[in-house]
Design a protein around this motif. Structure first.
Motif, short mmCIF file in Angstrom:
data_model
loop_
_atom_site.label_atom_id
_atom_site.label_comp_id
_atom_site.label_asym_id
_atom_site.label_seq_id
_atom_site.Cartn_x
_atom_site.Cartn_y
_atom_site.Cartn_z
N HIS A 162 1.31 -5.87 -6.60
CA HIS A 162 0.19 -5.06 -6.13
C HIS A 162 -0.72 -5.93 -5.29
N ARG B 168 -8.46 -5.04 -12.68
CA ARG B 168 -8.17 -3.66 -13.11
C ARG B 168 -7.03 -3.62 -14.12
N ALA C 282 0.81 -1.21 0.00
CA ALA C 282 0.00 0.00 0.00
C ALA C 282 0.85 1.27 0.00
N PRO D 112 4.55 3.72 -4.71
CA PRO D 112 4.03 4.79 -5.58
C PRO D 112 3.16 4.22 -6.69
N ASP D 113 2.31 5.08 -7.24
CA ASP D 113 1.38 4.65 -8.29
C ASP D 113 2.00 4.62 -9.68
N ASP D 114 3.19 5.13 -9.85
CA ASP D 114 3.83 5.21 -11.16
C ASP D 114 4.01 3.82 -11.78
N VAL D 115 3.56 3.65 -13.03
CA VAL D 115 3.71 2.39 -13.75
C VAL D 115 4.26 2.70 -15.14
N ARG E 117 -4.04 -4.84 -13.94
CA ARG E 117 -2.73 -4.61 -13.34
C ARG E 117 -1.99 -5.94 -13.21
#
Length: 285
Positions: free
Chosen positions: A239, A270, A127, A130-133, A272
């Motif tokens: 994730h 989603r 959690a 970071p959200d960067d992908v 991912r």
């Protein structure tokens, strides 16, 4: 079960998977007791993904971080249903990662202990990432769920028997990767499937460790029909998966010298990439 409901109805902590991977501390010093359940066997031996999840649960209890990031297991001997002991040793604790090892042992009737699996793992907090992908990976192409086939579905006679493990799972295989089921393997070394647990339990990081090693082996599409025991397996959890069905792609590019590699990707609802793995296995040729 339709793909819109797979993995959404079961409660984490109140499922067959959670009951059968339960552990209990047996005193100070990182020791745990477990019972290896026969429902997760493949022709008598416990499935490697099930064992990986069991050991990961003990490591999660012993380490300060909640989620497995990378878990590497060496399977030293075949595990059988019945009592088992787990011994966990924390090795290092940092701010973002903690590392530990765990051993699974079973005792014979004469009292001698045999080590079955040894794991080295790093844990963190998914959690907090970071959200960067930035990726070129894409989810595997799959026909609609209802157009795919489960191993327990009625149909043409299977070329290989169905292990007990299959009854614990809800997966549907892409027909393009099921030639082995009727004795006509494609030779491409690829398996694609919708995936979930049979009781509808939502996926989480521990169940992803089961997912990477619980589909039929890609060796079947090379024409191998015997068991394919794992020698070593490394899984990366990327994730926490969203509720809903998972999609799994398993591939192998090389079966040589009696050994093969097998790579797995697990994608959530989603789109991912939530887990990846590679293993070395030894098919019974």
């Amino acid at each position: 079960m339709a793909p819109g409901t797979t993995g959404t109805t079961g409660t984490i902590g109140d499922s067959e998977f959670d009951r059968d991977t339960a552990i209990s501390a047996n005193g100070p010093g990182g020791g745990y007791d477990a019972h290896l359940h026969p429902g997760w066997t493949v022709f008598g031996a416990l499935n490697g993904g099930y064992l990986l999840a069991l050991l990961a649960r003990a490591l999660r209890d012993a380490l300060p971080h909640p989620d497995p990031f990378t878990v590497t297991a060496h399977y030293l001997s075949a595990s059988r249903p019945g009592p088992a002991a787990i011994r966990v040793e924390p090795l290092r604790t940092g701010r973002s990662l903690s590392t530990g090892q765990a051993r699974l042992l079973q005792r014979a009737e004469d009292g001698t202990e045999t080590e079955r699996v040894r794991v080295l793992a790093a844990y963190g907090d998914l959690a907090a990432l970071p959200d960067d992908v930035r990726t070129i990976a894409t989810p595997p192409p799959l026909p609609p769920y209802e157009e795919c086939r489960g191993l327990l579905d009625p149909g043409p006679a299977m070329a290989v028997p169905v292990p007990e493990l299959v009854h614990r799972l809800d997966y549907r295989l892409d027909p393009a990767t099921t030639g082995w089921m009727t004795g006509r393997p494609s030779g491409r070394g690829e398996i694609r499937a919708w995936y979930g647990l049979a009781d509808g339990r939502a996926p989480d990081p521990l169940s992803l460790l089961l997912a990477v090693d619980s589909l039929p082996p890609t060796a079947f599409e090379y024409g191998v029909t015997g068991v394919v025991p794992t020698v070593e397996l490394t899984a990366h959890i990327r994730h926490r998966p969203a509720p809903g069905p998972l999609r799994i792609l398993k591939t192998s590019r090389n079966l040589a010298g009696g050994y093969m590699e097998e790579d797995a990707e697990v994608w959530d609802s989603r789109d991912r990439l939530v887990a990846q793995s590679r293993q070395l296995a030894r098919p019974s040729l």
